[in-house]
Design an enzyme around this catalytic site. Structure first.
Site, PDB file in Angstrom:
ATOM      1  N   GLN A  88      40.035  18.317  15.087  1.00 47.78           N
ATOM      2  CA  GLN A  88      39.232  19.521  14.892  1.00 47.78           C
ATOM      3  C   GLN A  88      39.774  20.545  13.907  1.00 47.78           C
ATOM      4  OE1 GLN A  88      37.172  23.098  17.585  1.00 47.78           O
ATOM      5  NE2 GLN A  88      38.180  21.415  18.598  1.00 47.78           N
ATOM      6  N   SER A  89      41.058  20.876  13.978  1.00 44.98           N
ATOM      7  CA  SER A  89      41.556  21.991  13.162  1.00 44.98           C
ATOM      8  C   SER A  89      41.408  21.722  11.671  1.00 44.98           C
ATOM      9  CB  SER A  89      43.020  22.285  13.505  1.00 44.98           C
ATOM     10  OG  SER A  89      43.837  21.147  13.266  1.00 44.98           O
ATOM     11  N   PHE A 113      48.601  16.209  10.239  1.00 44.67           N
ATOM     12  CA  PHE A 113      49.405  15.208  10.923  1.00 44.67           C
ATOM     13  C   PHE A 113      50.475  15.888  11.778  1.00 44.67           C
ATOM     14  CE2 PHE A 113      48.455  12.523   7.007  1.00 44.67           C
ATOM     15  CZ  PHE A 113      47.558  11.686   7.664  1.00 44.67           C
ATOM     16  N   ALA A 114      51.115  15.105  12.621  1.00 46.24           N
ATOM     17  CA  ALA A 114      52.296  15.590  13.324  1.00 46.24           C
ATOM     18  C   ALA A 114      53.376  15.912  12.285  1.00 46.24           C
ATOM     19  CB  ALA A 114      52.785  14.535  14.306  1.00 46.24           C
ATOM     20  N   TYR A 143      48.054  21.137  20.771  1.00 41.46           N
ATOM     21  CA  TYR A 143      46.606  20.999  20.854  1.00 41.46           C
ATOM     22  C   TYR A 143      45.993  22.369  21.146  1.00 41.46           C
ATOM     23  CZ  TYR A 143      47.135  15.949  20.808  1.00 41.46           C
ATOM     24  OH  TYR A 143      47.426  14.667  20.433  1.00 41.46           O
ATOM     25  N   GLU A 144      44.685  22.407  21.163  1.00 38.21           N
ATOM     26  CA  GLU A 144      43.937  23.661  21.301  1.00 38.21           C
ATOM     27  C   GLU A 144      44.483  24.588  22.386  1.00 38.21           C
ATOM     28  OE1 GLU A 144      41.595  26.751  21.304  1.00 38.21           O
ATOM     29  OE2 GLU A 144      41.203  25.211  19.806  1.00 38.21           O
ATOM     30  N   ASP A 172      42.130  25.561  17.386  1.00 38.11           N
ATOM     31  CA  ASP A 172      41.763  24.541  16.405  1.00 38.11           C
ATOM     32  C   ASP A 172      40.858  25.101  15.307  1.00 38.11           C
ATOM     33  OD1 ASP A 172      43.111  22.210  17.114  1.00 38.11           O
ATOM     34  OD2 ASP A 172      41.711  21.755  18.705  1.00 38.11           O
ATOM     35  N   GLY A 187      38.542  47.491  22.610  1.00 33.70           N
ATOM     36  CA  GLY A 187      38.527  48.700  21.793  1.00 33.70           C
ATOM     37  C   GLY A 187      38.591  49.954  22.636  1.00 33.70           C
ATOM     38  N   GLY A 188      38.215  51.059  22.061  1.00 32.70           N
ATOM     39  CA  GLY A 188      38.299  52.328  22.762  1.00 32.70           C
ATOM     40  C   GLY A 188      37.076  52.681  23.583  1.00 32.70           C
TER      41      GLY A 188
END
Length: 415
Positions: free
Chosen positions: A17-18, A97-98, A138-139, A168, A247-248
């Protein structure tokens, strides 16, 4: 009409995926993305989470649009010759890759520079330089290591990972920006360079408001916009904040009509200060607009639980869409909790190309997410993902190989 990245050729060594998120985005903008896959198998996601036997899965098809697929045996000496020819012809090599895998293939940074000094080598890794740089990620690991999980969920429960793939897909988006930036710099220097997007870094970049809150917590010992204030306790680290806004302006998810049977009959409601009087009028608590215990943002902070409880009594009498229609008349910020089914069926998202229907030769028609970035001079046409090795002969011919040479490579098992 020309595309923004016409003329840019990407050598795509990515999978899952990434990396494919990154290269698909570049392909949508017009780059020629050549995806290198293993013969007979290809990207592992072709077969993961299949809903139709022996057909490329949605996991694969939705991450590899507009690309061309070639199958090359990178361990075959003649296959390496083909890769060298591709490196000489391409502008960018993208890999996830790894750690160390590209070096073990014989394509170190130095070797790539010898073949093509203009080549940009872009990599997704789990961690940047440091004690964990050789670890596989991983994710969900990235979400945990990047600070997202520790700050997600409710304070009386465990850490929770997000449904959004910020590890990812989020890192893929970061890498795409790095590549385009490096391409621009190359127009000035003529040189390629290495681009690294670490998943931990990408997640942390998306969690920057929590790093902000860590420093505030260390200085003050409390954070008044968090639901733990004023009755809860704060520890040494930023706590999980439920549905509180980052946020605020305080916000929370509230029940709407039908919540008993519909798990998504909810609305996100923000008590924005400039429209506080309008909120009071809508929910029938006009007196709160002038009550000193509610009239100012600071005065309201200790009473947020009661305030949202009163607003929820109103939202429970309306569907989320009815509530949206009423609240938007008064510029009160809110948003319905939309299910994936509702999103898939939303006509406006089809019209803008955010949701696209694609026809595939083996799986038929399916829905996918289109380009989230719209350019007026470079409209995106979402084309189907390639079949495994579909463009091998085509790309080989573009490299200058004859029909006989291509046949010889195939006989040798190089392609």
């Amino acid at each position: 009409m020309s595309k923004a990245l016409d003329g840019v050729r990407i050598l795509d060594f990515t999978h899952v995926q990434s990396g494919p998120t990154c290269t698909q985005l570049l392909a949508w903008f017009g780059a020629d993305v050549i995806k290198v896959e293993r013969a007979g198998a290809g990207d592992i996601t072709r077969e993961q989470l299949r809903d139709i036997p022996d057909v490329d899965s949605l996991y694969f098809t939705m991450l590899n649009h507009n690309k061309r697929s070639v199958t090359i045996d990178t361990k075959n000496p003649e296959g390496k010759l083909v890769l060298e020819a591709l490196i000489q012809k391409c502008d960018v090599l993208v890999e996830n890759f790894a750690p160390g895998a590209l070096d073990r293939m014989g394509f170190t940074w130095e070797r790539i520079q010898e073949l093509n000094p203009r080549m940009i080598v872009a990599s997704v890794k789990g961690f940047g330089p440091g004690p964990y740089e050789d670890c596989k990620v991983y994710e969900n690991v990235a979400q945990c290591a990047g600070g997202a999980a520790s700050t997600t969920g409710f304070d009386d429960g465990p850490p929770v990972v997000s449904g959004a793939q910020i590890g990812d897909s989020g890192t893929g988006l970061h890498l795409a920006l790095g590549i385009v930036t490096a391409l621009y710099q190359r127009t000035q220097t003529g040189r390629g360079q290495k681009v690294l997007a670490a998943m931990q870094d990408g997640v942390l970049n998306l969690c920057r408001v929590k790093l902000r809150d860590q420093q505030r917590l260390e200085r003050t010992g409390t954070m008044k916009e968090y639901p733990q204030y004023p009755n809860g306790t704060f520890g040494e680290a930023v706590p999980r904040a439920g549905n509180a806004s980052g946020g605020g302006q305080p916000g929370w998810i509230l029940k709407c009509k039908g919540w008993e049977t519909d798990p998504n009959a909810y609305i996100y409601f923000i008590t924005q200060a400039p429209v506080w009087a309008k909120i009071c009028n809508v929910i029938g608590k006009e007196e709160w607009a002038t009550d000193p215990n509610y009239a100012t943002p600071a005065a309201r902070l200790p009473h947020l639980k009661d305030i949202f409880g009163e607003i929820e009594r109103w939202t429970m009498t309306k569907t989320k869409f009815e509530a949206m229609q009423i609240l938007n008349k008064y510029d009160i910020p809110c948003g319905p909790i939309l299910s994936m089914k509702e999103i898939a069926e939303e006509p406006s998202l089809r019209k803008t190309g955010t949701i696209v229907e694609v026809d595939h030769p083996t799986r038929g028609k399916y829905l996918t997410v289109g380009n989230p970035i719209k350019l007026s001079d470079s409209p995106t046409e979402v084309k189907r993902s390639p079949l495994l090795g579909e463009h091998t002969d085509e790309v080989m011919a573009e490299l200058g190989y004859s029909h006989e040479q291509i046949s010889a490579f195939r006989t040798a098992g190089a392609i």
